[in-house]
Scaffold this motif. Structure first.
Motif, PDB file in Angstrom:
ATOM      1  N   LYS A  86       0.859  -1.174   0.000  1.00  0.00           N
ATOM      2  CA  LYS A  86       0.000   0.000   0.000  1.00  0.00           C
ATOM      3  C   LYS A  86       0.899   1.229   0.000  1.00  0.00           C
ATOM      4  O   LYS A  86       1.679   1.437   0.922  1.00  0.00           O
ATOM      5  CB  LYS A  86      -0.926  -0.002   1.216  1.00  0.00           C
ATOM      6  N   VAL A  87       0.775   2.009  -1.054  1.00  0.00           N
ATOM      7  CA  VAL A  87       1.657   3.163  -1.200  1.00  0.00           C
ATOM      8  C   VAL A  87       0.836   4.436  -1.227  1.00  0.00           C
ATOM      9  O   VAL A  87      -0.365   4.421  -1.535  1.00  0.00           O
ATOM     10  CB  VAL A  87       2.505   3.052  -2.487  1.00  0.00           C
ATOM     11  N   ASP A  88       1.478   5.526  -0.908  1.00  0.00           N
ATOM     12  CA  ASP A  88       0.834   6.830  -0.937  1.00  0.00           C
ATOM     13  C   ASP A  88       1.182   7.513  -2.258  1.00  0.00           C
ATOM     14  O   ASP A  88       2.238   8.123  -2.406  1.00  0.00           O
ATOM     15  CB  ASP A  88       1.309   7.679   0.249  1.00  0.00           C
ATOM     16  N   LEU A  89       0.276   7.388  -3.247  1.00  0.00           N
ATOM     17  CA  LEU A  89       0.528   7.954  -4.569  1.00  0.00           C
ATOM     18  C   LEU A  89       0.438   9.472  -4.584  1.00  0.00           C
ATOM     19  O   LEU A  89       0.801  10.106  -5.579  1.00  0.00           O
ATOM     20  CB  LEU A  89      -0.461   7.368  -5.584  1.00  0.00           C
ATOM     21  N   ARG A  90      -0.042  10.048  -3.489  1.00  0.00           N
ATOM     22  CA  ARG A  90      -0.123  11.506  -3.430  1.00  0.00           C
ATOM     23  C   ARG A  90       1.248  12.146  -3.236  1.00  0.00           C
ATOM     24  O   ARG A  90       1.416  13.349  -3.470  1.00  0.00           O
ATOM     25  CB  ARG A  90      -1.039  11.929  -2.274  1.00  0.00           C
ATOM     26  N   LEU A  91       2.226  11.360  -2.810  1.00  0.00           N
ATOM     27  CA  LEU A  91       3.572  11.884  -2.618  1.00  0.00           C
ATOM     28  C   LEU A  91       4.157  12.392  -3.936  1.00  0.00           C
ATOM     29  O   LEU A  91       3.834  11.882  -5.007  1.00  0.00           O
ATOM     30  CB  LEU A  91       4.485  10.790  -2.056  1.00  0.00           C
ATOM     31  N   SER A  92       5.024  13.391  -3.855  1.00  0.00           N
ATOM     32  CA  SER A  92       5.757  13.845  -5.036  1.00  0.00           C
ATOM     33  C   SER A  92       6.608  12.693  -5.549  1.00  0.00           C
ATOM     34  O   SER A  92       6.868  11.716  -4.829  1.00  0.00           O
ATOM     35  CB  SER A  92       6.639  15.037  -4.689  1.00  0.00           C
ATOM     36  N   HIS A  93       7.068  12.802  -6.775  1.00  0.00           N
ATOM     37  CA  HIS A  93       7.864  11.719  -7.352  1.00  0.00           C
ATOM     38  C   HIS A  93       9.153  11.486  -6.563  1.00  0.00           C
ATOM     39  O   HIS A  93       9.547  10.342  -6.320  1.00  0.00           O
ATOM     40  CB  HIS A  93       8.177  12.027  -8.816  1.00  0.00           C
ATOM     41  N   ASP A  94       9.798  12.561  -6.153  1.00  0.00           N
ATOM     42  CA  ASP A  94      11.035  12.413  -5.382  1.00  0.00           C
ATOM     43  C   ASP A  94      10.770  11.747  -4.035  1.00  0.00           C
ATOM     44  O   ASP A  94      11.502  10.834  -3.618  1.00  0.00           O
ATOM     45  CB  ASP A  94      11.686  13.783  -5.167  1.00  0.00           C
ATOM     46  N   ALA A  95       9.703  12.203  -3.367  1.00  0.00           N
ATOM     47  CA  ALA A  95       9.369  11.640  -2.052  1.00  0.00           C
ATOM     48  C   ALA A  95       8.933  10.182  -2.182  1.00  0.00           C
ATOM     49  O   ALA A  95       9.260   9.342  -1.339  1.00  0.00           O
ATOM     50  CB  ALA A  95       8.269  12.468  -1.390  1.00  0.00           C
ATOM     51  N   PHE A  96       8.209   9.873  -3.238  1.00  0.00           N
ATOM     52  CA  PHE A  96       7.752   8.506  -3.480  1.00  0.00           C
ATOM     53  C   PHE A  96       8.946   7.591  -3.691  1.00  0.00           C
ATOM     54  O   PHE A  96       9.030   6.498  -3.115  1.00  0.00           O
ATOM     55  CB  PHE A  96       6.832   8.468  -4.702  1.00  0.00           C
ATOM     56  N   TYR A  97       9.899   8.043  -4.522  1.00  0.00           N
ATOM     57  CA  TYR A  97      11.077   7.220  -4.800  1.00  0.00           C
ATOM     58  C   TYR A  97      11.908   7.018  -3.534  1.00  0.00           C
ATOM     59  O   TYR A  97      12.423   5.920  -3.276  1.00  0.00           O
ATOM     60  CB  TYR A  97      11.932   7.871  -5.890  1.00  0.00           C
ATOM     61  N   LYS A  98      12.022   8.071  -2.756  1.00  0.00           N
ATOM     62  CA  LYS A  98      12.811   7.983  -1.528  1.00  0.00           C
ATOM     63  C   LYS A  98      12.195   6.994  -0.541  1.00  0.00           C
ATOM     64  O   LYS A  98      12.904   6.230   0.133  1.00  0.00           O
ATOM     65  CB  LYS A  98      12.922   9.368  -0.877  1.00  0.00           C
ATOM     66  N   LYS A  99      10.872   6.971  -0.479  1.00  0.00           N
ATOM     67  CA  LYS A  99      10.194   6.112   0.493  1.00  0.00           C
ATOM     68  C   LYS A  99      10.098   4.662   0.025  1.00  0.00           C
ATOM     69  O   LYS A  99      10.256   3.728   0.828  1.00  0.00           O
ATOM     70  CB  LYS A  99       8.799   6.661   0.781  1.00  0.00           C
ATOM     71  N   TYR A 100       9.830   4.459  -1.294  1.00  0.00           N
ATOM     72  CA  TYR A 100       9.539   3.103  -1.771  1.00  0.00           C
ATOM     73  C   TYR A 100      10.636   2.531  -2.689  1.00  0.00           C
ATOM     74  O   TYR A 100      10.569   1.362  -3.078  1.00  0.00           O
ATOM     75  CB  TYR A 100       8.200   3.076  -2.516  1.00  0.00           C
ATOM     76  N   GLY A 101      11.606   3.343  -3.053  1.00  0.00           N
ATOM     77  CA  GLY A 101      12.711   2.850  -3.860  1.00  0.00           C
ATOM     78  C   GLY A 101      12.375   2.576  -5.305  1.00  0.00           C
ATOM     79  O   GLY A 101      13.069   1.791  -5.975  1.00  0.00           O
ATOM     80  N   ARG A 102      11.348   3.192  -5.792  1.00  0.00           N
ATOM     81  CA  ARG A 102      10.953   3.019  -7.197  1.00  0.00           C
ATOM     82  C   ARG A 102      10.087   4.195  -7.632  1.00  0.00           C
ATOM     83  O   ARG A 102       9.607   4.982  -6.813  1.00  0.00           O
ATOM     84  CB  ARG A 102      10.165   1.724  -7.392  1.00  0.00           C
ATOM     85  N   LYS A 103       9.887   4.288  -8.954  1.00  0.00           N
ATOM     86  CA  LYS A 103       8.965   5.286  -9.495  1.00  0.00           C
ATOM     87  C   LYS A 103       7.525   4.769  -9.439  1.00  0.00           C
ATOM     88  O   LYS A 103       7.291   3.558  -9.312  1.00  0.00           O
ATOM     89  CB  LYS A 103       9.311   5.605 -10.955  1.00  0.00           C
TER      90      LYS A 103
END
Length: 458
Positions: free
Chosen positions: A8-25
């Motif tokens: 379960k991911v938070d798609l509302r995150l910015s792309h940079d924040a998303f990559y930092k948290k989940y390790g992928r785009k």
């Protein structure tokens, strides 16, 4: 990386924040139903997502966002569109599901009511798909963007710079149709004819040429109408003249054409452009005048035969292909036989045979004289068997002659490298070569026939 299905991911995150948290785009997967125009538009939407920082995944795998480019040409196409949207949801319950295109245009209310669909985008506004997805991610409210397509006069600005096929690129030059054939829903889902600005087409083709593409195929809903809605006297022939000068483009191929486009003046201009391929997909649908009239087609069989004669007078050995619908409502055995006789008379190089499939909302669907499925299947097989013999005869006329082949695909069999490509008149050729000839246009001697394919030698 975690399995997306379990993540379960938070798609509302910015792309940079998303990559930092989940390790992928964030991953977007697309699926296309229907025609070449839909395929082009899907490629364009993928580019928009990539440019905005998303990764493009395979539809067979789990993703964060699914975009299904739908089709509604038949009731079966509607069903397949719904099935693929449902399949996307099953792949990832947390994903954003987007329905775009023709079925979304006519079934917007139904899709909006379906809790599986998050965004519904009709035939226009595919170029806004990224911003619409991101708007949905911000507030979580379902979005529906469907306009009265019959009142739309502007061509939707959408581009590609690359496609999955490194050799051939499809270029959309127009949208919409004014024909209103009695079996077809497209004028209601795509709207009236709208031509793309010639400067935009030239710019796109130049970009593709710079990116290594050697062949472009002009496509649209009704490309013969190109320019007829514009005031600057742009025509399809004028567009072809402009594209012919673009360095790097070695071939220009025309998509499906209506017979009325073929005139003496058009052919006289076309034959001067040696990059234009002598392959004409000339829409027929039926070889019986009575059926053509019920279909609301705008020509007779004698007029069609005249157009074919003009093509063959202009080019030495053109490939003429077509579409045939069997089992149109009310088609008698006698009318079907007329079509079969006409096919033998014209001698097409290839035919796409379709069993008539009802489309609700068209005049043909309201007829009470629908043809039994078994009859349609039998008639389809009869035409296919007849055309197989005609195709073989056509291929035999190409034997022991030299043709330029643009090689596209490579496979290895028992340590031998085989390359597949097409002649200018769109016949598939298989050639063995120890050197890499992919994406090269080479003179090839035709030495054998293998089923409906030619064997070449360089």
């Amino acid at each position: 990386m975690k399995d997306i299905k379990e993540e379960k991911v938070d798609l509302r995150l910015s792309h940079d924040a998303f990559y930092k948290k989940y390790g992928r785009k964030k991953i977007v997967s697309t699926y296309t139903l229907g025609c070449k125009v839909n395929q082009y538009e899907t490629e364009a939407m993928e580019e928009l997502f990539e440019e905005s920082g998303y990764a493009i995944g395979n539809f067979s795998d789990a993703a964060d966002i699914y975009v299904v480019n739908t089709c509604t040409v038949t009731n079966i196409a509607d069903k397949k569109s719904r099935q693929m949207l449902s399949k996307a949801r099953k792949k990832n319950q947390e994903a954003v599901i987007v329905a775009v295109g023709c079925y979304a245009q006519v079934a917007g209310e139904k899709l909006q009511a379906d809790h599986h669909i998050d965004l519904v985008i009709g035939s226009n506004h595919k170029n806004k798909v990224v911003e619409l997805v991101e708007s949905y991610l911000l507030d979580g409210h379902p979005i529906q963007v469907i306009e009265d397509i019959g009142q739309t006069t502007d061509y939707e600005d959408i581009w590609i710079t690359k496609v999955s096929d490194k050799t051939r690129a499809y270029i959309k030059i127009q949208d919409g149709c004014n024909q209103f054939c009695s079996y077809c829903i497209i004028p209601y889902t795509r709207g009236r004819i709208r031509s793309r600005e010639i400067g935009d087409i030239i710019k796109e083709v130049k970009t593709l040429a710079q990116n290594g593409y050697h062949e472009v195929v002009l496509t649209g809903i009704h490309i013969g109408s190109y320019g007829k809605d514009q005031d600057d006297h742009v025509t399809l022939l004028g567009l072809l003249n402009s594209l012919h000068t673009i360095e790097g483009i070695q071939r220009i191929r025309l998509g499906s054409l209506e017979p009325n486009l073929i005139t003496a003046d058009f052919m006289a201009g076309l034959v001067q452009l040696n990059k234009v391929c002598p392959h004409f997909h000339l829409s027929l649908q039926s070889g019986c005048d009575a059926v053509l009239k019920r279909m609301n087609r705008k020509y007779s069989t004698s007029e069609y035969a005249e157009k074919v004669g003009l093509i063959r007078k202009t080019y030495a050995n053109p490939s003429i292909t077509t579409d045939i619908i069997v089992g149109f409502p009310g088609e008698t055995e006698g009318e079907f036989q007329e079509t079969l006789d006409f096919i033998k008379h014209i001698q097409f190089s290839h035919i796409h045979v379709f069993k008539y499939s009802m489309r609700e909302g068209t005049p043909a669907a309201d007829r009470t004289d629908q043809i039994d499925a078994a009859v349609k299947a039998k008639r389809s097989q009869t035409i296919i068997a007849c055309q197989d013999k005609i195709t073989r005869s056509f291929l035999e006329t190409l034997m022991n002659k030299d043709y330029h082949v643009l090689y596209e695909e490579k496979i290895v069999v028992d340590d031998t490298f085989y390359y597949y490509g097409f002649t200018d008149n769109y016949i598939k050729v298989k050639t063995a070569s120890p050197t890499n000839i992919q994406n090269k246009l080479l003179s090839t001697r035709i030495i054998a026939i293998q089923e409906n394919m030619l064997i070449g030698e360089i």
